[in-house]
Design an enzyme around this catalytic site. Sequence first.
Site, PDB file in Angstrom:
ATOM      1  CG  HIS A  72      85.517 -15.964  55.238  1.00 23.12           C
ATOM      2  ND1 HIS A  72      84.842 -14.770  55.300  1.00 23.12           N
ATOM      3  CD2 HIS A  72      84.607 -16.883  54.847  1.00 23.12           C
ATOM      4  CE1 HIS A  72      83.573 -14.951  54.961  1.00 23.12           C
ATOM      5  NE2 HIS A  72      83.403 -16.230  54.685  1.00 23.12           N
ATOM      6  CB  CYS A 106      83.065 -15.746  51.302  1.00 24.11           C
ATOM      7  SG  CYS A 106      81.902 -17.091  51.618  1.00 24.11           S
ATOM      8  CD  GLU A 142      87.689 -12.481  55.850  1.00 23.34           C
ATOM      9  OE1 GLU A 142      88.420 -13.003  54.980  1.00 23.34           O
ATOM     10  OE2 GLU A 142      86.467 -12.701  55.924  1.00 23.34           O
ATOM     11  N   GLY A 191      79.940 -12.227  53.725  1.00 24.24           N
ATOM     12  CA  GLY A 191      78.706 -11.826  54.386  1.00 24.24           C
ATOM     13  C   GLY A 191      77.580 -12.572  53.708  1.00 24.24           C
ATOM     14  CD  GLU A 192      73.273 -14.383  52.067  1.00 23.76           C
ATOM     15  OE1 GLU A 192      73.787 -15.278  52.771  1.00 23.76           O
ATOM     16  OE2 GLU A 192      72.934 -14.566  50.889  1.00 23.76           O
ATOM     17  CB  ILE A 221      81.545 -19.411  56.500  1.00 27.47           C
ATOM     18  CG1 ILE A 221      82.748 -19.491  57.471  1.00 27.47           C
ATOM     19  CG2 ILE A 221      80.240 -19.299  57.287  1.00 27.47           C
ATOM     20  CD1 ILE A 221      83.030 -18.203  58.211  1.00 27.47           C
ATOM     21  NE  ARG A 222      75.652 -19.309  55.890  1.00 27.59           N
ATOM     22  CZ  ARG A 222      75.469 -18.113  55.352  1.00 27.59           C
ATOM     23  NH1 ARG A 222      74.875 -17.989  54.197  1.00 27.59           N
ATOM     24  NH2 ARG A 222      75.872 -17.042  55.971  1.00 27.59           N
TER      25      ARG A 222
HETATM   26  N1  GLN Z   1      76.486 -17.979  51.142  1.00 32.77           N
HETATM   27  C1  GLN Z   1      76.779 -16.579  51.219  1.00 32.77           C
HETATM   28  C2  GLN Z   1      76.236 -15.829  50.015  1.00 32.77           C
HETATM   29  O1  GLN Z   1      75.556 -16.376  49.183  1.00 32.77           O
HETATM   30  C3  GLN Z   1      78.252 -16.308  51.340  1.00 32.77           C
HETATM   31  C4  GLN Z   1      78.746 -16.738  52.698  1.00 32.77           C
HETATM   32  C5  GLN Z   1      79.934 -15.973  53.185  1.00 32.77           C
HETATM   33  O2  GLN Z   1      80.310 -14.913  52.685  1.00 32.77           O
HETATM   34  N2  GLN Z   1      80.519 -16.477  54.235  1.00 32.77           N
HETATM   35  O3  GLN Z   1      76.464 -14.665  49.923  1.00 32.77           O
END
Ligand code: GLN
Length: 196
Positions: A175, A81, A177, A49-50, A139-140
């Site tokens: 990820h 992540c 999942e 997530g973030e 993803i990022r």
């Molecule tokens: N860049 C995100 C962060 O700093 C992580 C990205 C993700 O979980 N797909 O939390």
Amino acid sequence: MDTPVIGVLALQGDVREHLTALAAAGAAARPVRRPDELDELDGLVVPGGESTTMSKLAGLFGMLEPLRERIASGLPVFGTCAGMIMLADKILDPRSGQETFGGIEMIVRRNAFGRQNESFEAAVEIPDIPGGPVEGVFIRAPWVESVGAGVQVLAEHGGHIVAVRQGHLLATSFHPELTGDHRLHQYFTDMVRDAR
Ligand code: GLN
């Protein structure tokens, strides 16, 4: 059959996909948000997530300290992540006030691959997981800049560490999942069974 209860931290992020993958791996999976819900768990997944948002919400929901205590007393946790970032003892470039649960002796760089490539997929070879490489969805994604002596490096991609284990704690940059391949969730569910 031995069915461990594994929670997915449901403050923010891709919770549903982890619940599905855990169920496929033979766990009783449930979303958790409140500190008292931690008591019923044999293991926990911290999703992607973030991490800055997750850190803020963990503070608001009163989860930071209770979860740090459970981690210190041996609760198995799998972070993917943003979840990997949340398990790092140190973040290289935190936002101001950004906190982690910590537990894994590692320094993580946020959005590390993102600087080169926002998101991509790659085959990741994990010698501990038989049956060929897993499909890594990045993803990022963060990478692990360095690890302490107690940390086992499970996988690298492009010369960077992307999967680690320290005892009862597991983390991946990518990820698992989001693919139909549940071997990492199976691996974690087995870790949880062994820890009981
Ligand atoms: N860049 C995100 C962060 O700093 C992580 C990205 C993700 O979980 N797909 O939390």
